[in-house]
Scaffold this active site. Structure first.
Site: not given
Lengths: 392, 392
Positions: B131-134, B166, B249, B371
């Site tokens: 995943q390429g988000y942050s 990840s 989800e 968070s």
């Protein structure tokens, strides 16, 4: 087993909320709690006659409605939500449960129909000046005398002990210790030698009394069940009461959350609602987490309570089921106590100065939360019980 | 509290249990209980093979519709599968990002060509996704992302940097949020691109983390390319797609996760009984508290699963905040129970014990995937209707 409320339970909740919103408003709570009795007899009469709440968990064989802990659950949440002032907890959650768990057929016949009809209130007197909640609390003695017994001792922290018509008294055989030798007795409050004194309390919505037993003579048929084997049914009674109390705590905690959120939406400082500040938002979010988690714990305990009550007729629940219920009840009491107290404290903080006044109901919740934390054993007491059940 | 299963669900559970038992007793036996958070590097090649074997047996992506290669499993079946998987010690799954994040996104937002190209290889375990988000300047404020993609002929050309990715070293593909309209307001002008990882324009730099492992990586895009048609949900509509992914989800893995936590807690309880910490009154309280809160986590999940009608139930909203804090507290408790022994690592140079990994890794639980502070904002705004920050 489902952790959701049935339509019937939802209906009970709606009915209770309608009634209590009108009859247990902050003004009416304030008036009732300032009396020594602690409740308005006319309102209690309506609760008994119009709503039939004291009859809810009494079996139909004793002229009750024949429902159980599952149906009691929404009712307790609503009583917590409205800080209801009534002898309901002492009569139903303690007295009726003690009669169901320990009473002889004759005792049930003698008292349950009268309680169901609203003609009699009851309570359990087992705690004493030591302030303990386990079997070691019981120092009062029951000495055989002729055909009956003589009770001697000093009961303290007895809920509604000064106003209840019927006392379920725990006393032990002289020389016995711990869970052995404890017997329960059905004692009409007017019995000679019983002296009852109201004890003023910080939480005025839940009344306590001293009950001195000065050579109280009771007949042999006042003993509930097997003499000397009273602790097991008393422990079951207390687990049922603790389960009901946890539900009440959930309702109280949710009321605190809702009051705080409503206020945070309308109260403006620095030109915007305080609820738009993360400092306030995060408090409310934590409260929501606690409220919903407390609800899960209390609902689950009520399901196991229902199974325990159903098993009473069939010789009582198995050892495994008993332990599971005891653990669920203690878990719920430990968690819900802290959740309620936290929410009640945060509600005052979010309300600011107004939350510190007598005029605002925040103090009713804060004090009820505090007294409920202690009642029937503190969170630490119940966690210790869970630790023991985990074989730690 | 156990799930209530139908005969068909029980049959499915037995089938899964038997298959896992057989597979994890043979050549994959060494994978049992390995490869989870904090242990992601373990036996990568074998775990990739494990994913393909799962796929061949039809156990990847069971909740996908049959038309997309899944079994169309119900939520209960998904829950059952995940519980069995954890109970059997099934290894951490390298393909989980593709299975749980990209797959559902393609099923919902992808076009037929994208679905046909990518879903079969996610289901078979042949292609791994990351995943390429942050980004360095886009953490909680994800919409502040700066990675850009320009259309050059038939290809998107990407420039920028992602972080905390990840599985990057093993991934075949990455779904990337990139700015495709630099002039549009923050949340507009973002596209959701599917980018092949194994190409010259991409550099991966592992990030050594608190545990000494490197499960995350920085991913640098320097002229990386992907085909024009590999935009999901339309050019400049990527924000909507990314937010939609979050809603897929449905809680199917939550009970499996709790099973993992229970295993961890059981090990610490066993240690407490062994080393005497279980007799320490303070630690007894904390162990009981951890057990109580874990049970409540499960009850919350059961309520969430029973309440799939609601768009986003309160129980679902609090889930991440609840479990991440439980796990963090648990890590601290594990260290306290182990006492002096808690400091000793498994081996040099820096191989940590399971308890140490849990203790350290749990610090990320309250940060990634929203968070705790972001979670509280969501709970307050969506669950309680508190006003948003004025400048958001």
């Amino acid at each position: 087993m489902e952790l959701t409320l049935t339509d019937d339970q939802q209906e009970l909740r709606r009915g209770a909320r309608r009634f209590l919103a009108a009859e247990s408003s902050p003004d009416k709570v304030d008036a009732a709690m300032k009396t020594e009795r602690g409740y308005d007899p006319a309102t209690w009469q309506r609760i008994c006659e119009e709503l039939g709440w004291p009859a809810l968990t009494i079996p139909e064989a004793y002229e009750g409605i024949g429902l159980g802990p599952r149906e009691l659950y929404p009712l307790m949440e609503e009583m917590g939500r409205h800080v209801a002032c009534a002898p309901f907890f002492s009569t139903v959650c303690l007295g009726v449960n003690a009669l169901l768990c320990a009473g002889t057929e004759a005792q049930k016949q003698a008292h349950l129909p009268a309680i169901a009809a609203g003609e009699r209130t009851a309570t359990v007197a087992y705690t004493e000046p030591s302030g303990r909640w386990d079997a070691s609390a019981i120092k009062a003695t029951a000495t055989r005398h002729g055909d009956g017994y003589v009770l001697r001792g000093h009961k303290r922290y007895v809920l509604d002990g000064h106003s209840a018509d019927l006392l379920v008294v725990a006393a032990r055989a002289p020389g016995s210790t711990g869970e052995n030798g404890v017997s329960l007795f059905v004692v009409p409050a007017t019995t000679a030698g019983v002296t009852r004194t109201w004890l003023p309390t910080m939480d005025q919505t839940r009344k306590q009394a001293d009950v001195v037993l000065d050579g109280v003579r009771v007949p042999a048929d006042a003993v509930m069940g097997e003499p000397g084997a009273g602790w097991a049914p008393l422990a079951r009674t207390l687990a049922l009461a603790v389960t009901a109390l946890a539900a009440e705590q959930v309702g109280g905690a949710e009321a605190c959350l809702e009051l705080a959120v409503e206020y945070a939406k309308v109260r403006k400082q620095f030109g915007r609602p305080i609820g738009s500040f993360q400092a306030i938002k995060h408090k409310c979010a934590d409260m929501l987490l606690l409220v919903e988690s407390a609800r899960s714990a209390a609902l689950y305990a009520s399901l196991l309570a229902a199974e325990a009550v159903e098993a009473l007729g069939a010789g009582g629940p198995s050892a495994g089921a008993s332990a599971a219920f005891a653990e669920a009840a203690s878990s719920a009491k430990a968690y819900c106590s802290e959740a309620y107290f936290h929410c009640a404290g945060e509600s005052i903080q979010i309300h600011g100065g107004i939350g510190f006044t007598w005029e605002h109901p925040a103090h009713l919740y804060f004090k009820r939360a505090r007294s409920s934390q202690t009642l029937l054993g503190s969170p630490a007491y119940h966690r210790e019980r869970v630790a023991s059940l985990m074989d730690l | 509290m156990e799930l209530q299963l139908t005969d068909a669900e029980r049959a499915f559970r037995d089938e899964v249990r038997a298959w896992l038992e057989a597979q994890l007793s043979g050549r994959f036996a060494h994978l049992r209980g390995r490869g989870g958070p904090g242990d992601e590097h373990y036996a990568i090649e074998d775990r990739l093979e494990w994913g393909r074997v799962m796929g061949a047996a039809g156990y990847n992506c069971i909740a996908y519709p049959k038309a997309h290669g899944g079994r169309g499993a119900t939520l209960t079946e998904e829950v059952v599968f995940n519980e069995e998987y954890v109970a059997a010690g099934g290894p951490g799954r390298i393909g989980h990002i593709g299975e749980t994040l990209l797959g559902p996104t393609l099923i919902h937002f992808g076009d037929a060509a994208q679905q046909e190209r990518f879903l079969p290889k996610i289901v078979s375990g042949e292609e791994i996704w990351c995943q390429g988000y942050s980004e360095p300047e886009a953490g909680s404020d994800l919409a502040n992302l700066q990675t850009k993609a320009r259309l050059v002929g038939d290809e998107w050309v990407l420039e920028g940097q992602k972080v905390w990715t990840s599985m990057a070293p093993w991934a075949d593909w990455c779904f990337v949020l990139a700015r495709t309209d630099p002039d549009a307001p923050k949340h507009k002008g973002i596209s959701y691109l599917l980018v092949p990882m194994k190409q010259p324009g991409i550099t991966i730099a592992p990030i050594e983390q608190i545990t000494g492992g490197a499960e995350f990586a920085e991913v640098f895009f320097e002229g990386a390319k992907t085909r024009k048609e590999l935009v999901v949900g339309g050019v400049n509509h990527g924000w909507k797609v990314a937010m939609g992914t979050l809603a897929f989800e449905r809680g199917g893995s939550t009970l499996g996760q709790q099973h993992l936590f229970q295993n961890e807690l059981d090990r610490v309880i066993a240690a407490a009984k062994r080393n005497g910490a279980g007799k320490d009154p303070v630690l007894r309280q904390r162990l009981a508290d951890a057990a109580i809160r874990l049970k409540i986590m499960r009850l919350n999940a059961m309520r969430m699963l029973a309440d799939q009608s609601a768009e986003l139930s309160r129980e679902a909203l609090i889930s991440k905040l609840y479990w991440s804090h439980w796990h963090r507290d648990f890590g601290e408790l594990a260290m306290d129970v182990l006492g002096a022994e808690s400091e000793l690592a498994e081996s040099a140079p820096y191989e940590l014990t399971a308890a140490q990994k849990a203790f350290l890794f749990a610090r990320s639980d309250t940060i990634y995937a929203g968070s705790s502070q972001i979670q509280r904002n969501l709970i307050a705004e969506r669950g309680l209707g508190l006003p948003r920050e004025p400048n958001r």
